[in-house]
Design an enzyme around this catalytic site. Structure first.
Site, short mmCIF file in Angstrom:
data_model
loop_
_atom_site.label_atom_id
_atom_site.label_comp_id
_atom_site.label_asym_id
_atom_site.label_seq_id
_atom_site.Cartn_x
_atom_site.Cartn_y
_atom_site.Cartn_z
N GLN A 140 -52.36 11.83 -21.87
CA GLN A 140 -52.92 12.94 -21.06
C GLN A 140 -53.43 14.04 -21.98
O GLN A 140 -54.49 14.62 -21.73
CB GLN A 140 -51.85 13.54 -20.13
CG GLN A 140 -50.87 12.57 -19.52
CD GLN A 140 -51.33 11.99 -18.21
OE1 GLN A 140 -52.52 11.99 -17.90
NE2 GLN A 140 -50.41 11.48 -17.42
N ASP B 232 -60.26 9.31 -15.92
CA ASP B 232 -58.91 8.78 -16.16
C ASP B 232 -58.70 7.61 -15.21
O ASP B 232 -57.95 7.67 -14.24
CB ASP B 232 -57.88 9.90 -15.89
CG ASP B 232 -56.46 9.42 -16.09
OD1 ASP B 232 -56.27 8.32 -16.64
OD2 ASP B 232 -55.54 10.15 -15.68
N1 SAM Z 1 -54.16 6.02 -17.86
C1 SAM Z 1 -54.03 5.17 -16.84
C2 SAM Z 1 -54.18 3.74 -17.29
O1 SAM Z 1 -53.19 3.17 -17.62
O2 SAM Z 1 -55.28 3.19 -17.29
C3 SAM Z 1 -54.84 5.55 -15.66
C4 SAM Z 1 -53.97 6.40 -14.81
S1 SAM Z 1 -54.55 6.97 -13.31
C5 SAM Z 1 -53.10 6.67 -12.34
C6 SAM Z 1 -55.73 5.80 -12.66
C7 SAM Z 1 -56.32 6.29 -11.33
O3 SAM Z 1 -57.65 5.81 -11.17
C8 SAM Z 1 -55.54 5.88 -10.09
O4 SAM Z 1 -55.02 7.01 -9.47
C9 SAM Z 1 -56.59 5.15 -9.24
O5 SAM Z 1 -56.42 5.36 -7.86
C10 SAM Z 1 -57.87 5.77 -9.77
N2 SAM Z 1 -59.10 5.00 -9.49
C11 SAM Z 1 -59.28 3.67 -9.63
N3 SAM Z 1 -60.53 3.34 -9.26
C12 SAM Z 1 -61.16 4.50 -8.90
C13 SAM Z 1 -62.45 4.81 -8.42
N4 SAM Z 1 -63.38 3.85 -8.24
N5 SAM Z 1 -62.75 6.10 -8.14
C14 SAM Z 1 -61.82 7.08 -8.32
N6 SAM Z 1 -60.57 6.84 -8.76
C15 SAM Z 1 -60.24 5.57 -9.05
#
Ligand code: SAM
Length: 285
Positions: A68, A161
């Site tokens: 982060q 992210d």
């Molecule tokens: N650092 C982390 C990893 O291990 O890759 C990522 C953490 S964060 C929890 C990932 C977020 O991306 C999730 O909350 C998920 O819902 C969001 N996400 C996935 N696809 C997405 C999209 N098309 N648009 C917006 N958010 C998205």
């Protein structure tokens, strides 16, 4: 995709075939399928709580600070005066928590596809979800690849992210999304995206570097160490419309530096120094 055997969770994923990271589990605190993905939250024996989406570890309380802080402060300190910021993904709130340390920000748009991730974070991960309490944050529940098309010439810094390019995050690794990111940035803007692992996801990293090189006058790749990600590290793919990326453009206050665990101005610069195989790989592109 994942399985728990004899109290151990193993992260088995087609993106890194033939290997798995295993973490000993004490208790399953949450396990449900949302409209978009399977969400699991475990209490682990050694890493505190661990968030898993579609079988892939997103964070553990023990080492989330590394990811982060670097994903946030590298692009933020590379920009001389970031006032408007967009976060795509990051439903746990950790990037918002880090953005909260920058007084220069006037407003932050946040866009995650899945409100359930936010809800789980608010219930179980308050040390990250506290990021949502910042009054400068506006929450949008939308697919980032669609949201970006509706915002032109708006942001100084965009942080993506996202989860991996399988499931709802897939579109966030494709060129049309990056074209949208470029159009959504103001003059002199910077984008930083979750750039996967150069040991494990070589083709994906090559693709991200190729796309950002084609679109941005300045492009660079940085990385940080995170034991609970595959290969023990994760990259950040950056594109800039103006500022140099590997040198901080602003000075960090003593107070902020003391509050951080990973980021320093020295780590900022050092994180862009890559192993020689990466230098050769990027030369070939
Ligand atoms: N650092 C982390 C990893 O291990 O890759 C990522 C953490 S964060 C929890 C990932 C977020 O991306 C999730 O909350 C998920 O819902 C969001 N996400 C996935 N696809 C997405 C999209 N098309 N648009 C917006 N958010 C998205």
């Amino acid at each position: 995709m994942n399985e728990i055997m004899n109290g151990w969770f193993s992260e088995i994923c087609p993106m890194w075939p033939g290997m798995a990271l295993s973490v000993e589990i004490v208790e399953t605190l949450y396990s449900k399928r949302s409209e978009f993905q399977q969400i699991d939250l475990y209490m682990t024996k050694s890493h505190g709580k661990m968030l898993v989406l579609d079988g892939i570890i997103q964070l553990t309380e023990r080492d989330e600070f590394a990811y982060q802080e670097m994903l946030t402060h590298v692009p933020m300190f590379a920009h001389p005066n970031p006032e408007r910021v967009l976060v795509i993904g990051g439903g746990d709130g950790g990037v918002l928590r880090e953005l909260g340390r920058h007084d220069c920000i006037k407003n932050i748009d946040f866009c995650d596809i899945d409100p359930e991730v936010m809800n789980v974070a608010k219930q179980f991960l308050p040390s990250m979800a506290c990021g949502f309490d910042d009054p400068r944050v506006t929450v949008n529940i939308a697919d980032g690849s669609k949201f970006i098309k509706e915002h032109k010439n708006t942001y100084d810094v965009i942080i993506v992210d996202s989860s991996d390019p399988i499931g709802p995050g897939e579109a966030l690794f494709e060129k049309p999304f990056y074209e949208g990111l470029k159009a959504a940035l103001k003059k002199g803007g910077i984008v930083a995206t979750q750039g996967e692992s150069f040991f494990i996801h070589r083709e994906c990293v090559k693709n991200l570097i190729t796309i950002t090189r084609e679109l941005f006058p300045i492009q660079a790749y940085s990385y940080m160490l995170v034991p609970s990600y595959p290969g023990g590290h994760l990259g950040i793919c950056l594109g800039s419309k103006g500022p140099e990326l590997s040198t901080p453009a602003r000075i960090i206050t003593n107070e902020m530096q003391e509050a951080l665990e990973y980021y320093t101005p020295e780590i900022h610069a050092a994180s862009f120094v890559l192993p020689h195989f990466m230098t050769k790989l990027t030369r070939e592109l």
